[in-house]
Write a protein that holds these residues in place. Sequence first.
Motif, PDB file in Angstrom:
ATOM      1  N   GLY C 506      34.775  61.046  35.891  1.00 52.62           N
ATOM      2  CA  GLY C 506      33.532  60.318  35.677  1.00 52.62           C
ATOM      3  C   GLY C 506      33.422  59.110  36.587  1.00 52.62           C
ATOM      4  N   HIS C 507      34.518  58.379  36.734  1.00 51.50           N
ATOM      5  CA  HIS C 507      34.508  57.205  37.619  1.00 51.50           C
ATOM      6  C   HIS C 507      34.145  57.600  39.040  1.00 51.50           C
ATOM      7  CE1 HIS C 507      35.597  53.835  35.189  1.00 51.50           C
ATOM      8  NE2 HIS C 507      36.647  54.456  34.670  1.00 51.50           N
ATOM      9  N   ILE C 508      34.794  58.650  39.526  1.00 51.60           N
ATOM     10  CA  ILE C 508      34.515  59.092  40.899  1.00 51.60           C
ATOM     11  C   ILE C 508      33.038  59.457  41.032  1.00 51.60           C
ATOM     12  CG2 ILE C 508      34.983  60.863  42.647  1.00 51.60           C
ATOM     13  CD1 ILE C 508      37.781  61.206  41.374  1.00 51.60           C
ATOM     14  N   MET C 509      32.570  60.241  40.092  1.00 48.67           N
ATOM     15  CA  MET C 509      31.204  60.744  40.184  1.00 48.67           C
ATOM     16  C   MET C 509      30.187  59.614  40.091  1.00 48.67           C
ATOM     17  SD  MET C 509      31.694  63.856  40.781  1.00 48.67           S
ATOM     18  CE  MET C 509      30.056  64.579  40.681  1.00 48.67           C
ATOM     19  N   MET C 515      23.902  56.828  41.429  1.00 52.88           N
ATOM     20  CA  MET C 515      22.511  56.494  41.746  1.00 52.88           C
ATOM     21  C   MET C 515      22.249  56.339  43.225  1.00 52.88           C
ATOM     22  SD  MET C 515      21.109  53.951  38.877  1.00 52.88           S
ATOM     23  CE  MET C 515      22.651  53.174  38.496  1.00 52.88           C
ATOM     24  N   GLY C 516      23.198  55.749  43.947  1.00 52.38           N
ATOM     25  CA  GLY C 516      23.029  55.584  45.387  1.00 52.38           C
ATOM     26  C   GLY C 516      24.170  56.319  46.072  1.00 52.38           C
ATOM     27  N   ARG C 517      23.839  57.259  46.948  1.00 59.95           N
ATOM     28  CA  ARG C 517      24.882  58.088  47.545  1.00 59.95           C
ATOM     29  C   ARG C 517      24.899  57.866  49.062  1.00 59.95           C
ATOM     30  NH1 ARG C 517      22.697  63.250  43.936  1.00 59.95           N
ATOM     31  NH2 ARG C 517      23.548  62.490  41.969  1.00 59.95           N
ATOM     32  N   THR C 518      26.096  57.727  49.610  1.00 60.77           N
ATOM     33  CA  THR C 518      26.212  57.581  51.058  1.00 60.77           C
ATOM     34  C   THR C 518      27.113  58.697  51.585  1.00 60.77           C
ATOM     35  OG1 THR C 518      28.217  56.253  50.928  1.00 60.77           O
ATOM     36  CG2 THR C 518      26.121  55.065  50.852  1.00 60.77           C
ATOM     37  N   GLU C 519      26.964  58.967  52.856  1.00 59.53           N
ATOM     38  CA  GLU C 519      27.774  60.022  53.441  1.00 59.53           C
ATOM     39  C   GLU C 519      29.261  59.704  53.280  1.00 59.53           C
ATOM     40  OE1 GLU C 519      26.471  61.526  57.141  1.00 59.53           O
ATOM     41  OE2 GLU C 519      28.416  62.407  57.634  1.00 59.53           O
ATOM     42  N   ALA C 520      29.589  58.434  53.531  1.00 59.59           N
ATOM     43  CA  ALA C 520      31.003  58.059  53.454  1.00 59.59           C
ATOM     44  C   ALA C 520      31.526  58.216  52.037  1.00 59.59           C
ATOM     45  CB  ALA C 520      31.183  56.621  53.929  1.00 59.59           C
ATOM     46  N   GLY C 521      30.715  57.750  51.065  1.00 62.45           N
ATOM     47  CA  GLY C 521      31.137  57.822  49.671  1.00 62.45           C
ATOM     48  C   GLY C 521      31.311  59.264  49.225  1.00 62.45           C
ATOM     49  N   LEU C 526      34.796  63.927  47.961  1.00 67.00           N
ATOM     50  CA  LEU C 526      35.266  65.279  48.257  1.00 67.00           C
ATOM     51  C   LEU C 526      36.762  65.318  48.543  1.00 67.00           C
ATOM     52  CD1 LEU C 526      32.312  66.745  50.344  1.00 67.00           C
ATOM     53  CD2 LEU C 526      33.062  67.409  48.064  1.00 67.00           C
ATOM     54  N   GLN C 527      37.318  64.172  48.866  1.00 67.43           N
ATOM     55  CA  GLN C 527      38.776  64.085  48.967  1.00 67.43           C
ATOM     56  C   GLN C 527      39.408  63.923  47.584  1.00 67.43           C
ATOM     57  OE1 GLN C 527      40.526  64.094  52.006  1.00 67.43           O
ATOM     58  NE2 GLN C 527      38.513  64.652  52.850  1.00 67.43           N
ATOM     59  N   GLN C 528      38.757  63.055  46.796  1.00 67.32           N
ATOM     60  CA  GLN C 528      39.370  62.677  45.513  1.00 67.32           C
ATOM     61  C   GLN C 528      39.308  63.784  44.467  1.00 67.32           C
ATOM     62  OE1 GLN C 528      36.956  59.191  44.932  1.00 67.32           O
ATOM     63  NE2 GLN C 528      38.561  57.804  45.628  1.00 67.32           N
ATOM     64  N   ILE C 529      38.190  64.488  44.437  1.00 64.10           N
ATOM     65  CA  ILE C 529      38.014  65.480  43.367  1.00 64.10           C
ATOM     66  C   ILE C 529      39.083  66.580  43.419  1.00 64.10           C
ATOM     67  CG2 ILE C 529      36.438  67.194  42.368  1.00 64.10           C
ATOM     68  CD1 ILE C 529      34.137  65.321  43.412  1.00 64.10           C
ATOM     69  N   PRO C 530      39.307  67.196  44.580  1.00 59.08           N
ATOM     70  CA  PRO C 530      40.351  68.229  44.597  1.00 59.08           C
ATOM     71  C   PRO C 530      41.728  67.673  44.235  1.00 59.08           C
ATOM     72  CG  PRO C 530      39.011  68.334  46.593  1.00 59.08           C
ATOM     73  CD  PRO C 530      38.645  67.076  45.887  1.00 59.08           C
ATOM     74  N   ARG C 531      41.982  66.427  44.636  1.00 60.20           N
ATOM     75  CA  ARG C 531      43.284  65.840  44.283  1.00 60.20           C
ATOM     76  C   ARG C 531      43.419  65.709  42.773  1.00 60.20           C
ATOM     77  NH1 ARG C 531      43.101  62.053  48.682  1.00 60.20           N
ATOM     78  NH2 ARG C 531      42.413  60.391  47.299  1.00 60.20           N
ATOM     79  N   LEU C 532      42.330  65.227  42.159  1.00 64.19           N
ATOM     80  CA  LEU C 532      42.352  65.054  40.709  1.00 64.19           C
ATOM     81  C   LEU C 532      42.499  66.414  40.021  1.00 64.19           C
ATOM     82  CD1 LEU C 532      42.047  62.859  38.492  1.00 64.19           C
ATOM     83  CD2 LEU C 532      39.617  63.425  38.419  1.00 64.19           C
ATOM     84  N   ALA C 566      32.264  69.629  40.015  1.00 66.89           N
ATOM     85  CA  ALA C 566      31.963  68.315  40.613  1.00 66.89           C
ATOM     86  C   ALA C 566      31.973  68.406  42.135  1.00 66.89           C
ATOM     87  CB  ALA C 566      32.986  67.284  40.136  1.00 66.89           C
ATOM     88  N   GLU C 567      32.830  69.238  42.640  1.00 68.29           N
ATOM     89  CA  GLU C 567      32.933  69.357  44.084  1.00 68.29           C
ATOM     90  C   GLU C 567      31.653  69.971  44.668  1.00 68.29           C
ATOM     91  OE1 GLU C 567      36.709  70.845  45.195  1.00 68.29           O
ATOM     92  OE2 GLU C 567      36.222  70.942  47.322  1.00 68.29           O
ATOM     93  N   LEU C 568      31.125  70.955  43.963  1.00 69.46           N
ATOM     94  CA  LEU C 568      29.895  71.577  44.430  1.00 69.46           C
ATOM     95  C   LEU C 568      28.739  70.584  44.377  1.00 69.46           C
ATOM     96  CD1 LEU C 568      28.508  74.228  45.349  1.00 69.46           C
ATOM     97  CD2 LEU C 568      27.893  74.583  42.957  1.00 69.46           C
TER      98      LEU C 568
END
Lengths: 288, 256, 637
Positions: C506-509, C515-521, C526-532, C566-568
Motif C-alpha cells: 500500500g505504501h508503495i502504491m 494521485m500524482g504519478r511520475t515516470e521516475a516514481g 516497478l523495482q519495488q513491487i517484484p522485490r516485495l 500491482a505491477e500491471l
Amino acid sequence: MAKGAKIFSTAVGKKVAMALTGLGLCIYLVLHLAGNLLLLTGSTQFNAYAHTLTAIPILPLIELGLLAIFLIHIYEAIKVSLENRNARPVGYQTKVWARTKSQKSVKSVSSTTMMWSGIIILVFVALHVWHFKYGKFYAVQPANVAVGTANTGVATSSTNPQEAQEQVRDLAYLVISEFKKPLIVALYVASMIVLGMHLFHAFSSAFQSLGVSNPRYRSILLRTGQIFTIVIAGGFAFLPVWVYLMFPTPPPRNIAGPDNGMAVVPLTHPRLTHTRLSQSHVLRGGHQ
Amino acid sequence: MAENQGSMTINLKVWRQAGPKQPGQMKSYVAEDVSPDMSFLEMLDVVNESLIKRGEDPIAFDHDCREGICGSCGMMINGIAHGPDPGTTVCQLHMRRYKDGDTIIIEPWRARAFPVIKDLVVDRSAFDRIIAAGGYISVNTGSAPDANAIPVPRDNAERAMDSAACISCGACAAQCKNASAALFTSAKMNQLSLLPQGQAERSDRARRMVLQMDHEGFGNCSNEGECEAVCPKEISMSNIAVMNREYEKAALQKKS
Amino acid sequence: MKLDSKIPAGPVAEKWEHHKFNLKLVNPANKRKYTIICVGTGLAGASASASLAELGYNVLTFCIHDSPRRAHSIAAQGGINAAKNYANDGDSVYRLFYDTVKGGDYRAREANVYRLAQVSNNIIDQCVAQGVPFAREYGGQLTNRSFGGAQVSRTFYARGQTGQQLLLGAYGALMRQVDAGTVKLFPRREMLDLVLVDGQARGITIRNLITGELESYAADAVLLCTGGYGNVYFLSTNAGNSNVTAAWRAHKKGAFFANPCFTQIHPTCIPVSGEHQSKLTLMSESLRNDGRVWVPKAKGDNRPASQIPEAERDYFLERRYPAFGNLVPRDVASRAAKAVCDEGRGVGTTGLAVYLDFAEAIKRLGEDTIRARYGNLFQMYEKITDENPYQTPMRIYPAVHYTMGGLWVDYNLMSTIPGLYVLGEANFSDHGANRLGASALMQGLADGYFVIPYTIGDYLATAKFAKVSTDHEAFKASAVEEQAKINKLLSIKGSRTVLEFHRDLGHIMWEKVGMGRTEAGLKEALQQIPRLRQEFWENVTVPGPADNLNPNLERAGRVADFLEFAELLTLDALNRRESCGGHFREESQTPEGEAQRDDENFSYVAAWEYTGDFAKPTLHQEPLVFEEVHPSQRSYK
C-alpha cells in the motif's frame, strides 16, 4: 379447531394466546376488585353482590371458562419458556442488560421474573379459591329477607325453619375476620405486590403482542400499564390493610349452615335499593 | 491529536473455539499499545498480529466494511451486543471508550439458530432463509411501471426507510434473552407493508416469514425491547407489534 | 488477437435497440438447460443472478460473505443517477450520456455510456417496484438532488444509505429465486480459478471458506461481478474483503485487463490517524455543497483552526477554481489537497489533511439546517475522530475509493474469454478515466438487470458447447494447482505477517502510483513491487488450519494476487504518458498545473494480455471513437 390451534402455534400465535388470556384475566381482576371494594360500603352490599353472583345459573360454566383461560395462560407460558430456553442452548458467560446502554429497552425486574411471579400468583390463587369458595361457612340471612338479622350476625337466631333454609354464607364476615389476622394480611399484600410485578410488564406487553402498539402510542401504553398495575394491585392490597386498621374486630362465630357450601342457593334476588338502608356503621354496631 | 494521549494495555478474555463441533473456552490475551483512536476491531487486529507472529491461530471474527453498514461484525462485549455505545456496531466502537488496564470479555452471538463456526464467527444464514420466505416484493426485472406511477406518502416512505435500515447483524437475537428474531423479521415485514407495492403479498409474507422464523429455532418475543436497545440502526420494537398485527390479519384471512 | 468491441453500427441513440433485436434468443423451454455461474452478489451480481433466474436459467451464485447482502455495494452512500427529468430541469438521456462521457475525461466508450443512460430510467422503476424506500416529496413523488457538481437534479437517494437499499432490493429479488429453487446460493466461498474447456469459460474452482475444501462447479457461462481492486492500496474506502483475486485469476487465464491505472481518489475521507488504521471512511461528497476547504497560508502553522485568522487561511479550491469552487470534480479536488499538503501546509498531526469548514454555512443557515442536512455524517465523524465538526472544522484527506479499470469487455459485457462475462466495477467499460458521483450504482444495476439478460442469450444460442462436468481434466488440474498454492502459503512459515506485506505494498502504491504519478516514481515502483512479491513468497507467515475457517489464509491469497496485479497497474500508469481523469502524470500538465490529456496518442483503451511474465504483458489498444461528444480539455476555472 385444528386450524385455530395452528394459528396459535407460531411464535406470534402463542404470544397472542397469552395476551388474549392475560387480558381476559385482567378484565376479571377489574370486576373482582370492584366487587371487593363493595365491602367498604357495607357487609350487606358485599354479601348481596356475592349472592347475586352465586345465583347466576350458568356460574359453573363461567367458572370453568375462567379456569380454562387461566390454564391456557399457564400452558402457553410454560411452552414459551421451554422454547425460549431451547433457543439458546449455550448461554453467555457474561450478560448485561442492554438497558444500561439504551433506555429503549423496557427490561425490568418485572419482565425478567414473569415465570416466578406467575408461579406465586398461581399458588396464591389456589389458596385463595380454597379459602373463599370452599372455606369456612358463616351463615347469614339473605339480604332482602331480614336486614336486621344480618346485622346481628347471628344467623342461627332465626326461628323460622323456612328462613333458616335460606341462610347463605356471610362472606363479608369471613373476609373481615380473616383480614384481622396480621399474617393473612401480610401474605395477601405480598401476593398483591407480586401480582403488580406481573402486571407491570404484562399489560403493555399484551398490547404489543396483539399488535395494538405503535410508536406514537407506545409510551402512552406503557404509562397506562403502570397505572393499571397500581390501581389493580394497589386496590387489592388496600382492602386488607384498611380492614385491619380501620374495621373493629368481629366477634367470633360458629361455623354453621348447610354442610355443603356449594349447595346453598337458590337466593331471591337482593334489591340493592332495599339494602342500601344498611350502613357499615350499623354493621359494626351490630357486632359490638 | 488523540493518539498522543498515550497507549493503553487492555486485558481480553475471548471465546476460542476451533470449529463447529469442537468445544470452546475463554482465553486471556493482553492487547498492548492500544491507541484510543483505534476502533475495537483494529485493537483485535493488533492482538491477531501478535498471535500470528507467535505462530498461533489468530482470533477469527467477521468484519468487512468497518463503517457500520455491512452488518458483518458483531460480538458480545462485556455482556452486551456490540458493546456499550448505543446505535453503534463493533467496528465503530473506539478504544477511547476504555481505560488503561480494563478487562474486556468477548463472546460470540449465542443462539440455536446461530451456531458458532469458529471463535467469534457464527452462521447467520437463518436470517437469509427468513428473507427468502417472503422478505421481498415479487417483481420480475422489466415488469415495473414508471417509478412515479404509484405515489407513496412521504411519511410512509420515511417509516419504511427506518425499518429498511436493518443491517442483519444479528445483535437483536443475540441480546434477546429468548434469542428471538422478532425484530429482524418484523423490520422487513413492516417496510414492505408500508408501501403500496408490498400489499399484494402481504398476508402470505406475514405467514411465511413467521413460520420460517420459528422453523429456524429462534425463541419467542417477550416484549422487553433489549433488541431495540442494542440495534446499531436503532430499529424500533414497534415493528414487532406490526408483525404481530400482520400475522393476525393473515391468520384470520387464511381460507385454506 | 484483435480486440472486437462489437459496438453496433448506427446512430448512438439507436444502437442498443437495434442490437437487442439482432441478438439471438434462447427458446424459453431451453433456458433451463443452461447453467450460469455468477460470482459476487453486489449490485451487479445479485441483480444478474435474479434476472437470469427469472428468465429460466439455472443459476449458481457464489459470495465471499456469510450473506449475499453484505457485498460492498452496501456501503455506497450518496445516490443513483437516472435521466428521469422528474425535476423538469432539462435533463435527458442525452445529457446524462454527455455528462458521463465528459466526466470520464473521454476515455469511455460512447456506445456503452449511452446505453447506460438509456436504461438508467428502468433501474429506478425496477427498484421502486421492489420496495426501495427512496426519498419522496410530500405529494408522494420521488425527489432528486444534484450531486457531485452536476448541473441538474438527477440523483435518487435513500437517506445516506442508497447503496444499501438498492442492494437489499436486488438481494430480495435474489432470495426470491433462491426460494423458488432457480438460484443455488453458495455463501462463504471464494473463487480461486476460472476453468476453461476448449477455450470457453466452463466453470470455476472455489474454496469453501468454512471447510477449507476446494470445490469445482461447471456451467455454460461464468459471470464475474467481483468489484474493484482499490485495496491494492491497502488503505482505501473499500471493505476488507474486497479484492482482485477473481478478476486476476481470470486475467491469468486469458481475460485482458483494461486501464488498471484508472483509479479514483475520493477527496473527502477521514484522514489516517495512525499505523493501526485498517480502512478509511468516506464522508459523502455532498458535504462540499456547504463546507469550505482550506489550509493555513503559512507552512508548518500548527495553531488550532480557530486561532488562524481569516486573512491567514487559503481557501485553495475557491482560489484556483473560482467558477466551481469547492464543487470541482473528485480528481481535481483530491489533487489540489495533495498539492497543499506536499507544500507542507497540511493540518493535523500527520500533516496529511485539509480543513472542511462549516462555520460559514452554520452562520448563514443555522446549526439546525446543517444538522438536518448532514447530521448523520457529522455524528459518524465525531464517533471516529472524537471531534465535534459543528465547532471545529472537519479534517479530510483523499483516499482510494473506486477503480474505473477492470477486465476488458465488449459491448455484450463479454471478456476476451468466450463465455466469461464481467459486470459492474469489475469491468472497465463505462466510467472512462473518472467516475462521476452516483454513477457506480447505476452501472452495476444496469449491467445486471438490463444488459446481461439480453446479451448472454446470444452467446448461449450461438456457441457450441461440449458436454462438460466437473470430472473433466481441466477442473482437476485447476484444483490441484490451487491446493498447491495454498499449501505453499502455509508452509513458508516466515517471520512477517500478511498484513505487513499488504501495508508495505500500500505504501508503495500510494506514494508512487497514487494521485500524482511520475515516470521516475513509477519505475521505482516497478523495482519495488517484484522485490516485495519475492519477499512475500519467502518470508510470509500464515499460521492456522487449512481445513477450517482461516481468514488470515484467505487474506494471504488475496495479497499474493495484489502483489502481482500491482505491477500491471503500475505498468499501465507508466505506459499512459498523459494525464486524464484519476490518472495524473506530472509530466503532462498545463502551465496552470491542470491535467493535460493527450488525445492524439492515448485516446484508446489499454487492454493488457497476460503472457506468463508479470513484467512483460502484451498491450492491445482499442481505439476510442467519439462521434457525439467531442473531446475538449475539461476546465473548472
